[in-house]
Design an enzyme around this catalytic site. Structure first.
Site, PDB file in Angstrom:
ATOM      1  N   GLU A 243       0.831  -1.198   0.000  1.00  0.00           N
ATOM      2  CA  GLU A 243       0.000   0.000   0.000  1.00  0.00           C
ATOM      3  C   GLU A 243       0.868   1.253   0.000  1.00  0.00           C
ATOM      4  OE1 GLU A 243      -3.775  -1.845   2.391  1.00  0.00           O
ATOM      5  OE2 GLU A 243      -2.427  -0.590   3.545  1.00  0.00           O
TER       6      GLU A 243
ATOM      7  N   CYS B 122       7.261  -6.739   6.910  1.00  0.00           N
ATOM      8  CA  CYS B 122       8.392  -6.146   7.619  1.00  0.00           C
ATOM      9  C   CYS B 122       8.838  -7.130   8.692  1.00  0.00           C
ATOM     10  CB  CYS B 122       7.960  -4.834   8.279  1.00  0.00           C
ATOM     11  SG  CYS B 122       9.293  -3.947   9.116  1.00  0.00           S
TER      12      CYS B 122
ATOM     13  N   CYS C 290       7.339  -4.206  15.267  1.00  0.00           N
ATOM     14  CA  CYS C 290       7.078  -3.225  16.324  1.00  0.00           C
ATOM     15  C   CYS C 290       5.666  -3.468  16.866  1.00  0.00           C
ATOM     16  CB  CYS C 290       7.182  -1.807  15.771  1.00  0.00           C
ATOM     17  SG  CYS C 290       8.839  -1.414  15.178  1.00  0.00           S
TER      18      CYS C 290
ATOM     19  N   CYS D  15       2.551  -1.525  15.206  1.00  0.00           N
ATOM     20  CA  CYS D  15       2.488  -1.297  13.757  1.00  0.00           C
ATOM     21  C   CYS D  15       1.841  -2.470  13.022  1.00  0.00           C
ATOM     22  CB  CYS D  15       3.896  -1.062  13.229  1.00  0.00           C
ATOM     23  SG  CYS D  15       3.982  -0.697  11.464  1.00  0.00           S
TER      24      CYS D  15
ATOM     25  N   CYS E 262      -0.090   6.526   9.517  1.00  0.00           N
ATOM     26  CA  CYS E 262       1.165   5.876   9.897  1.00  0.00           C
ATOM     27  C   CYS E 262       0.900   4.579  10.640  1.00  0.00           C
ATOM     28  CB  CYS E 262       1.961   6.756  10.849  1.00  0.00           C
ATOM     29  SG  CYS E 262       2.492   8.269  10.139  1.00  0.00           S
TER      30      CYS E 262
HETATM   31  N1  SAH Z   1      10.349   0.853   9.256  1.00  0.00           N
HETATM   32  C1  SAH Z   1      10.532   2.271   9.100  1.00  0.00           C
HETATM   33  C2  SAH Z   1       9.570   2.852   8.111  1.00  0.00           C
HETATM   34  C3  SAH Z   1       8.137   2.844   8.535  1.00  0.00           C
HETATM   35  S1  SAH Z   1       7.660   4.474   8.644  1.00  0.00           S
HETATM   36  C4  SAH Z   1      10.468   2.915  10.459  1.00  0.00           C
HETATM   37  O1  SAH Z   1      10.268   2.229  11.439  1.00  0.00           O
HETATM   38  O2  SAH Z   1      10.675   4.117  10.563  1.00  0.00           O
HETATM   39  C5  SAH Z   1       6.178   4.413   9.463  1.00  0.00           C
HETATM   40  C6  SAH Z   1       6.198   5.322  10.659  1.00  0.00           C
HETATM   41  O3  SAH Z   1       4.950   5.182  11.345  1.00  0.00           O
HETATM   42  C7  SAH Z   1       7.279   4.952  11.617  1.00  0.00           C
HETATM   43  O4  SAH Z   1       7.756   6.070  12.290  1.00  0.00           O
HETATM   44  C8  SAH Z   1       6.512   4.054  12.553  1.00  0.00           C
HETATM   45  O5  SAH Z   1       7.172   3.871  13.753  1.00  0.00           O
HETATM   46  C9  SAH Z   1       5.216   4.813  12.686  1.00  0.00           C
HETATM   47  N2  SAH Z   1       4.115   4.006  13.171  1.00  0.00           N
HETATM   48  C10 SAH Z   1       4.005   2.678  13.108  1.00  0.00           C
HETATM   49  N3  SAH Z   1       2.852   2.279  13.658  1.00  0.00           N
HETATM   50  C11 SAH Z   1       2.225   3.400  14.069  1.00  0.00           C
HETATM   51  C12 SAH Z   1       0.990   3.626  14.695  1.00  0.00           C
HETATM   52  N4  SAH Z   1       0.172   2.633  14.985  1.00  0.00           N
HETATM   53  N5  SAH Z   1       0.660   4.902  14.965  1.00  0.00           N
HETATM   54  C13 SAH Z   1       1.468   5.931  14.634  1.00  0.00           C
HETATM   55  N6  SAH Z   1       2.655   5.761  14.035  1.00  0.00           N
HETATM   56  C14 SAH Z   1       3.027   4.510  13.753  1.00  0.00           C
END
Ligand code: SAH
Length: 345
Positions: free
Chosen positions: A88, A108, A112, A115, A333
């Site tokens: 996406e 991925c 985390c 996420c 995000c």
């Molecule tokens: N793997 C990379 C790229 C992903 S960017 C990274 O970790 O940075 C996506 C962004 O959204 C990252 O900053 C991630 O930590 C954040 N993110 C992930 N899940 C989220 C959520 N549920 N709410 C808000 N931000 C989130």
């Protein structure tokens, strides 16, 4: 097999030379592809040349499978690759132009705890051409072409960990910013990482001029370890040191991302500790994002975003709350997945 879009312009020129074609053929082909067209759709190239290309390379590697529009105008694109995998992307409209959020992996491996992208682990890396194709398809969908750039900014913040697919991502950055492609300024591109320390050092040496964004999400090692498995491999303190080295080498302000999760990392004490642990002789900004809730993850969003921000600001730290966009289409995000949502099937 490589896709034809994996080639940079020099490689395309070499390929045409190998086929005994004039060098302008490389320009025609490259421009057609970078306007978002499949080989079949490029009209100024003979059938014979197309056949030769398709004997050695796969065609344009993706297509737009589905498009969803949010109430706030944000669009979610679902792309399908030649092997049937799906990722996406999100398009956001701002006063200055369009920003596209691009994916670098199907799934991925970082997992985390907040996420959606890591829910099924890593399926596979995307190739340079597959990463490029997302930008080229959306640029075309907006009515643009290689000579008429509609997308002005790119954030590598879709599914996947860009630094876990290092070579493809760096090649993508070099091609998309090249004159023969969309010529998007590297200064308008952000790469977001969960913090792979030695890859941050490697990236600093490339001196690309992009903005480095770090998904920090915690004021200290203990909390980070609880919500981000990657923190077990790279300690909080070592990550901050790597960020400082990145700044020293590139002179580029670094951005920290901090998703506020209720009861986990959102107290004023957490803000104080964050300020203490990131400060130093370098330039940075903190983006606060109230957590976008992901059903399977069970964590709750915080209501403290503005107080948290004010606390940081009082301590002399540049921090803002980022407004969330596209939540109603699960385009915010952390909400991007590699499976189409069940209710859409
Ligand atoms: N793997 C990379 C790229 C992903 S960017 C990274 O970790 O940075 C996506 C962004 O959204 C990252 O900053 C991630 O930590 C954040 N993110 C992930 N899940 C989220 C959520 N549920 N709410 C808000 N931000 C989130």
């Amino acid at each position: 097999m490589q896709t034809i879009l994996d080639l940079n312009f020099e490689q395309m020129k070499d390929l045409m030379a190998n086929f005994n074609e004039p060098s302008f053929r490389a320009t025609q082909l490259f421009q057609g592809l970078h306007s978002g067209k499949t080989i079949d759709e490029i009209t100024n190239i003979s059938k014979n040349v197309k056949e030769k290309v398709l004997n050695s390379y796969l065609d344009f590697p993706s297509s737009i499978y589905k498009k969803l529009e949010s109430k706030d105008g944000t669009r979610k694109y679902i792309y399908k690759f030649l092997d049937g995998n799906i990722v996406e992307g999100v398009l956001m409209k701002y006063k200055y132009g369009y920003t596209l959020c691009v994916s670098t992996q199907v799934g991925c491996r970082m997992n985390c705890s907040f996420c959606a992208s890591g829910l099924n682990g890593l399926i596979r890396n995307l190739s340079t051409g597959e990463i490029l194709s997302q930008v080229l398809l959306v640029n075309r969908d907006l009515g643009g072409s290689v000579k008429d750039r509609k997308i002005t900014n790119i954030v590598l913040m879709g599914s996947g960990e860009p630094l876990d697919n290092y070579t493809a991502v760096v090649n993508f950055l070099k091609i998309i910013s090249s004159e023969q492609s969309l010529n998007i300024s590297l200064r308008n591109i952000s790469l977001s990482t969960c913090g792979l320390v030695e890859k941050i050092d490697k990236l600093a040496k490339e001196n690309l001029g992009i903005t480095l964004t770090i998904s920090l999400h915690s004021p200290n090692q203990q909390i980070r370890e609880k919500i981000m498995p990657v923190a077990k491999a790279y300690k909080f303190e070592d990550l901050i040191k790597a960020v400082k080295r990145y700044f020293d080498k590139t002179g580029r302000r670094v951005v920290y991302e901090y998703a506020l999760i209720s009861g986990v990392n959102d107290s004023l004490k957490n803000a104080e500790e964050l300020a203490k642990n990131v400060k130093g002789n370098y330039s940075f900004h903190i983006n606060l994002i109230p957590l976008n809730e992901v059903k399977e993850r069970g964590l709750k969003s915080s209501k403290n975003a503005y107080q948290f921000m004010e606390k940081l600001n009082k301590l002399g730290i540049s921090a803002t709350v980022r407004r969330t966009m596209g939540e109603d289409i699960e385009g915010a995000c952390g909400q991007l997945r590699n499976k189409i949502l069940k209710d859409e099937n």
